[in-house]
Design a protein around this motif. Structure first.
Motif, short mmCIF file in Angstrom:
data_model
loop_
_atom_site.label_atom_id
_atom_site.label_comp_id
_atom_site.label_asym_id
_atom_site.label_seq_id
_atom_site.Cartn_x
_atom_site.Cartn_y
_atom_site.Cartn_z
N HIS A 8 -6.63 3.23 13.33
CA HIS A 8 -6.39 1.83 12.66
C HIS A 8 -6.95 1.90 11.33
O HIS A 8 -8.09 2.46 10.90
N VAL A 9 -6.13 1.28 10.30
CA VAL A 9 -6.37 1.39 8.80
C VAL A 9 -7.21 0.18 8.47
O VAL A 9 -6.56 -1.04 8.55
N SER A 10 -8.19 0.16 7.45
CA SER A 10 -8.83 -1.04 7.06
C SER A 10 -8.54 -0.94 5.58
O SER A 10 -9.04 0.14 4.85
N TRP A 11 -7.69 -1.88 5.03
CA TRP A 11 -7.48 -1.81 3.43
C TRP A 11 -8.41 -2.92 3.09
O TRP A 11 -8.53 -4.28 3.33
N GLY B 173 1.94 0.76 8.22
CA GLY B 173 1.34 -0.52 8.38
C GLY B 173 -0.40 -0.37 8.54
O GLY B 173 -0.90 0.22 7.66
N ASP B 174 -0.73 -0.68 9.58
CA ASP B 174 -2.05 -0.79 9.65
C ASP B 174 -2.41 0.44 10.69
O ASP B 174 -3.84 0.60 11.25
N GLU B 175 -2.01 1.23 10.58
CA GLU B 175 -2.00 2.32 11.69
C GLU B 175 -1.72 3.85 10.77
O GLU B 175 -0.89 3.87 10.02
N PHE C 41 0.44 6.83 6.87
CA PHE C 41 0.31 5.43 7.44
C PHE C 41 1.59 4.80 7.55
O PHE C 41 2.60 5.01 6.83
N GLU D 251 0.97 -1.03 0.15
CA GLU D 251 -0.11 -0.05 0.13
C GLU D 251 0.85 1.15 -0.22
O GLU D 251 0.52 2.28 -0.60
#
Length: 165
Positions: free
Chosen positions: A120-123, A94-96, A92, A3
């Motif tokens: 928190h990231v949602s891909w 990772g997922d944060e 971004f 990403e």
């Protein structure tokens, strides 16, 4: 391709800030919510969201920063309430992710930024196979003053989304 290596130039930031804050400012007799500099209301009925246009991105092996233009101003109480959210950036790792804006307390220095939220990231993928990105956001301790101490650190804000133009 990770990403962090993707080209996000076809995406804009859509963000609704915080529903209760929007409702409060809207309820004031002199309350104004005004987008400037390329930011505009998101054209979806029933939602209080604004679009901030993509301006650039920068990435390295571990982080991706996607920068957006425009600003959103909230005014009320005859100018005693003034919140300015200018040129938001999502960073971004990772997922944060963090959401930062220009630190208007340093005005006219627009190079200083303030991290106002973390989340928190949602891909995922949308129906056309494009990457869908959503970030749940919580207010940082440093941003409590921005909202005049009304919200405690960790208060949930509206999620931020990267939306295809």
């Amino acid at each position: 391709m990770t990403e962090q290596q993707r080209d996000w130039s076809s995406r804009d930031l859509v963000w609704g800030v915080k529903d209760t804050f929007i409702e409060y400012v809207s309820s004031l007799s002199d309350g104004v919510i005004a987008p400037f500099g390329g930011a505009e209301e998101f054209p979806q009925a029933g939602h209080n969201e604004w679009v901030f246009p993509f301006t650039r991105q920068e990435a390295d092996d571990s982080t991706l920063r996607v920068e957006f233009g425009g600003e959103l101003r909230f005014r009320g109480h005859h100018g005693m309430l003034l919140v300015i959210l200018m040129t938001p950036w999502l960073t971004f790792s990772g997922d944060e992710a963090t959401l930062s804006v220009v630190d208007v307390a340093a005005w006219p220095d627009m190079t200083r930024r303030q991290v106002i939220a973390r989340g928190h990231v949602s891909w995922g993928s949308d129906t056309t196979g494009n990457t869908d990105v959503s970030v749940t956001l919580s207010l940082t301790e440093d941003a409590v003053e921005l909202f005049n101490g009304v919200y405690a650190p960790g208060t949930a804000l509206a999620p931020a989304r990267l939306v295809a133009r």
